[in-house]
Design a protein around this motif. Structure first.
Motif, PDB file in Angstrom:
ATOM      1  N   ALA A 226      42.539  37.203  44.336  1.00  0.00           N
ATOM      2  CA  ALA A 226      41.478  36.619  43.503  1.00  0.00           C
ATOM      3  C   ALA A 226      41.486  35.096  43.585  1.00  0.00           C
ATOM      4  O   ALA A 226      40.430  34.462  43.664  1.00  0.00           O
ATOM      5  CB  ALA A 226      41.640  37.081  42.056  1.00  0.00           C
ATOM      6  N   GLU A 227      42.663  34.488  43.580  1.00  0.00           N
ATOM      7  CA  GLU A 227      42.755  33.028  43.685  1.00  0.00           C
ATOM      8  C   GLU A 227      42.299  32.546  45.054  1.00  0.00           C
ATOM      9  O   GLU A 227      41.614  31.528  45.164  1.00  0.00           O
ATOM     10  CB  GLU A 227      44.176  32.550  43.405  1.00  0.00           C
TER      11      GLU A 227
ATOM     12  N   GLU B 296      46.857  41.365  43.957  1.00  0.00           N
ATOM     13  CA  GLU B 296      45.445  41.249  43.590  1.00  0.00           C
ATOM     14  C   GLU B 296      45.144  39.915  42.910  1.00  0.00           C
ATOM     15  O   GLU B 296      44.081  39.338  43.106  1.00  0.00           O
ATOM     16  CB  GLU B 296      45.006  42.432  42.741  1.00  0.00           C
TER      17      GLU B 296
ATOM     18  N   LYS C 280      40.117  33.987  46.966  1.00  0.00           N
ATOM     19  CA  LYS C 280      38.644  34.106  46.960  1.00  0.00           C
ATOM     20  C   LYS C 280      38.008  32.984  46.142  1.00  0.00           C
ATOM     21  O   LYS C 280      37.023  32.392  46.569  1.00  0.00           O
ATOM     22  CB  LYS C 280      38.237  35.469  46.398  1.00  0.00           C
ATOM     23  N   LYS C 281      38.590  32.703  44.987  1.00  0.00           N
ATOM     24  CA  LYS C 281      38.066  31.662  44.097  1.00  0.00           C
ATOM     25  C   LYS C 281      37.976  30.316  44.822  1.00  0.00           C
ATOM     26  O   LYS C 281      37.039  29.537  44.580  1.00  0.00           O
ATOM     27  CB  LYS C 281      38.987  31.561  42.872  1.00  0.00           C
TER      28      LYS C 281
END
Length: 73
Positions: free
Chosen positions: A65-66, A61, A68-69
């Protein structure tokens, strides 16, 4: 490439911009996070082979998240 062109300031800025993604891609034994990231991005790299084991859910996860960032997902 920017570094070798002599644009050290730009190279440093890019390194700092992506350092959290780089850390996420090296958060586990290579190539586990890289294959996981590529699979998340739709590039079918297939499963890991022994003796490699899948990432933990929390590490997966954090990697997601990275990605997506940085606009990769």
């Amino acid at each position: 490439e920017e570094y070798f062109k002599g644009n050290h300031k730009k190279a440093c800025e890019m390194q700092l911009k992506y350092i959290s993604l780089i850390n996420a891609l090296f958060s586990d034994v290579n190539p586990i996070p890289v294959k996981e990231a590529m699979n998340m991005m739709g590039l079918n790299m297939g499963p890991l082979r022994m003796p490699l084991a899948p990432m933990t859910d929390s590490a997966r996860e954090a990697l997601r998240a990275e990605l997506k960032k940085h606009g990769l997902l």
